[in-house]
Design an enzyme around this catalytic site. Sequence first.
Site, PDB file in Angstrom:
ATOM      1  N   HIS A  32      -9.152  -5.044  -1.379  1.00  0.00           N
ATOM      2  CA  HIS A  32      -7.884  -4.615  -0.793  1.00  0.00           C
ATOM      3  C   HIS A  32      -7.317  -5.658   0.151  1.00  0.00           C
ATOM      4  O   HIS A  32      -6.153  -6.058   0.029  1.00  0.00           O
ATOM      5  CB  HIS A  32      -8.097  -3.287  -0.056  1.00  0.00           C
ATOM      6  CG  HIS A  32      -6.830  -2.597   0.328  1.00  0.00           C
ATOM      7  ND1 HIS A  32      -6.051  -1.912  -0.582  1.00  0.00           N
ATOM      8  CD2 HIS A  32      -6.191  -2.485   1.519  1.00  0.00           C
ATOM      9  CE1 HIS A  32      -5.006  -1.403   0.026  1.00  0.00           C
ATOM     10  NE2 HIS A  32      -5.058  -1.736   1.301  1.00  0.00           N
TER      11      HIS A  32
ATOM     12  N   CYS B  39       0.846  -1.189   0.000  1.00  0.00           N
ATOM     13  CA  CYS B  39       0.000   0.000   0.000  1.00  0.00           C
ATOM     14  C   CYS B  39       0.893   1.255   0.000  1.00  0.00           C
ATOM     15  O   CYS B  39       1.747   1.400  -0.872  1.00  0.00           O
ATOM     16  CB  CYS B  39      -0.961  -0.035   1.178  1.00  0.00           C
ATOM     17  SG  CYS B  39      -2.367   1.095   1.037  1.00  0.00           S
TER      18      CYS B  39
ATOM     19  N   ASP C 171     -10.774  -3.242  -5.417  1.00  0.00           N
ATOM     20  CA  ASP C 171     -10.183  -2.532  -4.278  1.00  0.00           C
ATOM     21  C   ASP C 171     -10.880  -1.184  -4.107  1.00  0.00           C
ATOM     22  O   ASP C 171     -10.821  -0.330  -4.983  1.00  0.00           O
ATOM     23  CB  ASP C 171      -8.683  -2.321  -4.536  1.00  0.00           C
ATOM     24  CG  ASP C 171      -7.925  -1.884  -3.299  1.00  0.00           C
ATOM     25  OD1 ASP C 171      -8.548  -1.293  -2.397  1.00  0.00           O
ATOM     26  OD2 ASP C 171      -6.703  -2.125  -3.243  1.00  0.00           O
TER      27      ASP C 171
END
Length: 353
Positions: free
Chosen positions: A322, A140, A293
Amino acid sequence: MLDRVRRDVERNALRARNGIKLVAGVDRPGVGLTPKDVVWERGRTQLWHYRSDKVRYSPPLLIVFSLVSRSYILDLTPGNSFVEQLLDAGFDVYMVDWGEPDERDAHNRLEDYVDDYVPAAVERVRELSGADQVNLFGYCFGGDLSLLYAAHHPDAPLRSLTVLATPVDFAKMGPMADVFRGGLEVDDVVDEDGNVPPRVVVQGFKTLTPTAEVTRYVTLWERLWNDEYVSAYQAMTGWSDDHIPFPGAAARETVQMLVRDNAMVTDRLTVAGDPVHLSDIRLPFLTVRAERDHIVPPEATAPLIDLVGSEDKHELRLDAGHMGLVVGRTAAKTTVPEIIGFLRKRSDEVGED
């Protein structure tokens, strides 16, 4: 018909039992349980080395986690752990965990992480392992830090770079980015410590899917009788609501450079005053993105594969959300095996000449 009635009665009894446990907060599953040692510290930041007696590949793998959430999502629960699968595959795994920033971290800029913390962790991994290089993995926003590090330090001792769910086109990050592009300032939301508090981060993510919480509870009710589902639900929803402060200076820089200037796609990045270009990344490269996501939309990650300068570069698109990239069936069956395959091809077997 009688069997169906009996089943429904049994399931309702289990729903009542599990519902009481959820409300009372009892029997919560343990998270982040894979054995590890703290091998380096600086401020609130720690470098973890996961224990393993079956390392088969070199160089070691260093994971750089996000600045705004807890790292245990990568080591959720036994049997549902990204780290556990990497260890089982024979990798020597380290992770940079940022801890919980406080007022002492409020002045940390992106350059502090990119030019100080990450390089120091890389050197500590090399020192402990005896390896000349490391495989770097960014998760991320940790992927953004890894990209900036690799671009600003093109001679860094890296064998490969993998990033997962990493945004580069911040214009496509949805309402959370739009409010800052529209004029909201970081100083409007910082707390007395000078950091963006976790509640602001959590609320920002919730604006991305305003009906998700209702849907989540409907699904929970339907499967509340299932102990395994309830345990996984507690672990994953616990993580999604469990964030850490975002250091104020880094947050201001992120908003201005990455959100407003959209500098990754407009090639206007700077680190410590130096121009930085993703095209200077020439390492073997893998980017992994999820088509469902809602935190880092696929449109925000899509340009990355074309921005890096590597000839040996690959993109993996998965029908997942995600969290589904690193926990659950998609992760176990697709994400992790693909990442393992990529890393194995760019690693040496221990003892190999």
